[in-house]
Design an enzyme around this catalytic site. Structure first.
Site, mmCIF file in Angstrom:
data_model
loop_
_atom_site.group_PDB
_atom_site.id
_atom_site.type_symbol
_atom_site.label_atom_id
_atom_site.label_comp_id
_atom_site.label_asym_id
_atom_site.label_seq_id
_atom_site.Cartn_x
_atom_site.Cartn_y
_atom_site.Cartn_z
ATOM 1 C CG HIS A 1 21.628 29.633 -19.879
ATOM 2 N ND1 HIS A 1 22.853 30.034 -19.390
ATOM 3 C CD2 HIS A 1 21.189 28.649 -19.040
ATOM 4 C CE1 HIS A 1 23.142 29.311 -18.317
ATOM 5 N NE2 HIS A 1 22.158 28.464 -18.084
ATOM 6 C CD GLU B 1 22.688 32.861 -21.894
ATOM 7 O OE1 GLU B 1 23.407 32.071 -22.513
ATOM 8 O OE2 GLU B 1 22.649 32.928 -20.645
ATOM 9 C CG HIS C 1 26.491 30.387 -22.010
ATOM 10 N ND1 HIS C 1 25.556 30.108 -21.045
ATOM 11 C CD2 HIS C 1 27.121 29.218 -22.262
ATOM 12 C CE1 HIS C 1 25.617 28.827 -20.736
ATOM 13 N NE2 HIS C 1 26.557 28.260 -21.458
ATOM 14 C CD GLU D 1 28.575 33.992 -20.196
ATOM 15 O OE1 GLU D 1 27.600 34.415 -20.866
ATOM 16 O OE2 GLU D 1 28.435 33.232 -19.217
HETATM 17 ZN ZN LIG Z 1 24.153 31.474 -20.244
#
Ligand SMILES: [Zn+2]
Length: 443
Positions: free
Chosen positions: A191, A194, A323, A403
């Site tokens: 992504h 990020e 992420h 994350e």
């Molecule tokens: Zn992500």
């Protein structure tokens, strides 16, 4: 040479630096935090997310607050809707354009300062600032040149033709190691916005190699038992776009024929339960799944890598897609909260617990890292990397989406002074996770 590359990168970006956020894309947009307690409110929010294509920065769940970017023209109406439902909310950012401008300006200042000093060797690489895509690739080249057992290879090419570089770290095997060693796969930057993801992956990779060279027992043990395959920045086109045009871009940059909207959410594009819940068939959605599974060159590159590993008879033990944000370690399943957990779930969660404990003890980061099965802890998302890593051939037992920082104080515009703490705790987490595998599931 490196110095020249760096200056070129700064020059290329300087127009963006002079006019940060020149598109004013986020002017007046607000970041609104909603605290949710009841399942019926979650359902309502998920419905809004889908119907109105709002950019939810965190998935609607009860374990973390729900942060959503609301377009300027919709803020009053959205607040009216929240009030009507008696949902508690807080405006975290009054005008996201200001935050984005400040963030880019800070990144550019750090780069320009570094350019004045000049980089000569890998030893001078500054892990404490965010780096443009070309510098990340140069870093990978430098790492491969520095260590005899590290090779840089072409992982694939982005839609816009950028080479996606990857590292293979194949240190001499320990006496106890399988032959060939099992593979550990780490992927950053799927992504685009990020930024902490590639920065963290580079940091702990660099530290692991340095510690190995210094004879550190942890680094010697894990690198002696596993080969590491590392892709620091998978979504190169999107990442470049976040530096030059839209800081908060998430998707790939592949156009969608017959639609004005560009890009696919690469983390909904994998061939694992593709097209089910938590992914959109609509190209303008921020979670657009793609026209067919793996129809983006970036996800195709991941799949090709695992097909090649299979053909070579290699076993992959660990697959982590890094992420941000929310500080979570998410195991399968991602596609369904109702599906029975896989037989391997007990091991997956125990290893994730060890990783989370290590990450929490390093800096006692506010909010801590929480682990659990993705869809049950958060929200369903199909075609996601953690399900793919687990269900692909060869499947990796220990497959996660991690994350990283933070829990929303800054969200995606995380200040660079958090890179080193994020890197340090992730380093400790990686050692703890790999030790779990060595001690419990290695033959
Ligand atoms: Zn992500």
């Amino acid at each position: 040479m490196k110095f020249v590359v760096l200056l070129a990168a700064v020059a290329a970006l300087s127009s963006a630096a002079s006019f940060p956020g020149k598109t004013e894309h986020y002017r007046g947009n607000q970041l609104i935090r909603i605290t949710v307690e009841y399942e019926e409110d979650l359902k309502w929010l998920r419905n809004i997310e889908e119907k109105m294509n709002l950019d939810f920065w965190t998935d609607p769940s009860t374990i973390r607050p729900v942060d959503v970017m609301v377009p300027r023209d919709f803020t009053s109406e959205f607040k009216r809707m929240l009030n009507k439902r008696e949902l508690y909310y807080k405006v975290l950012r009054q005008d996201l354009q200001d935050d984005v401008d400040n963030d880019l300006a800070e990144a550019m200042r750090a780069l320009q300062k570094k350019a004045r000093i000049g980089i000569q060797t890998l030893d001078d690489f500054d892990y404490s600032i965010y780096h443009p895509f070309d510098e990340i690739q140069q870093w990978a080249t430098d790492v491969a040149n520095e260590y005899s057992f590290v090779t840089k290879f072409k992982f694939g090419e982005t839609y816009e033709g950028r080479e996606i570089g990857a590292l293979e770290i194949a240190a001499p095997a320990n006496a106890m190691a399988s032959d060939p060693k099992p593979v550990v796969y780490f992927e950053g930057g799927i992504h685009a916005r990020e930024w902490i993801s590639p920065a963290t992956v580079m940091f702990f990779t660099g530290k692991l190699l340095e510690m190995y060279n210094n004879g550190d027992a942890d680094a010697r043990r894990v690198l002696g038992m596993f080969d590491l395959h590392i892709v620091p920045s998978l979504n190169g086109d999107g990442y470049v776009f976040t530096w030059t045009d839209e800081r908060l871009w998430r998707k790939s940059r592949q156009p969608n024929p017959d639609f004005g909207c560009v890009g696919t959410d690469l983390n909904r594009n994998f061939d694992a339960f593709w097209g089910q819940n938590g992914a959109s068939p609509w190209p303008c959605s921020i979670v657009y799944r793609g026209f067919t599974p793996l129809n983006n060159p970036e996800t195709t590159a991941v799949d090709a890598h695992f097909q090649a590993l299979k053909a070579a008879g290699r076993v992959t033990k660990v697959f982590i897609d890094w992420h941000s944000y929310s500080q979570l370690i998410l195991a399968p399943w991602s596609y369904s909260s109702a599906a029975e957990l896989p037989a391997e779930s007990e091991n997956q969660l125990a290893a994730a617990a060890a990783m989370a404990a290590a990450m929490n003890s390093t800096n006692s980061v506010a909010g801590g890292y929480i682990h659990g099965p993705s869809a049950r802890l958060l929200y369903e998302a199909s075609g996601a990397s953690n399900d793919y890593g687990f269900a692909s051939t060869p499947a990796a037992t220990y497959t996660y989406v991690v994350e990283l920082r933070d829990t929303g104080e800054y969200g995606f515009v995380l200040p660079a002074d958090q890179i080193l703490p994020s890197g340090e705790e992730s380093y400790d987490g990686v050692i703890a996770l790999l030790d779990y595998v060595i001690n419990n599931d290695y033959d």
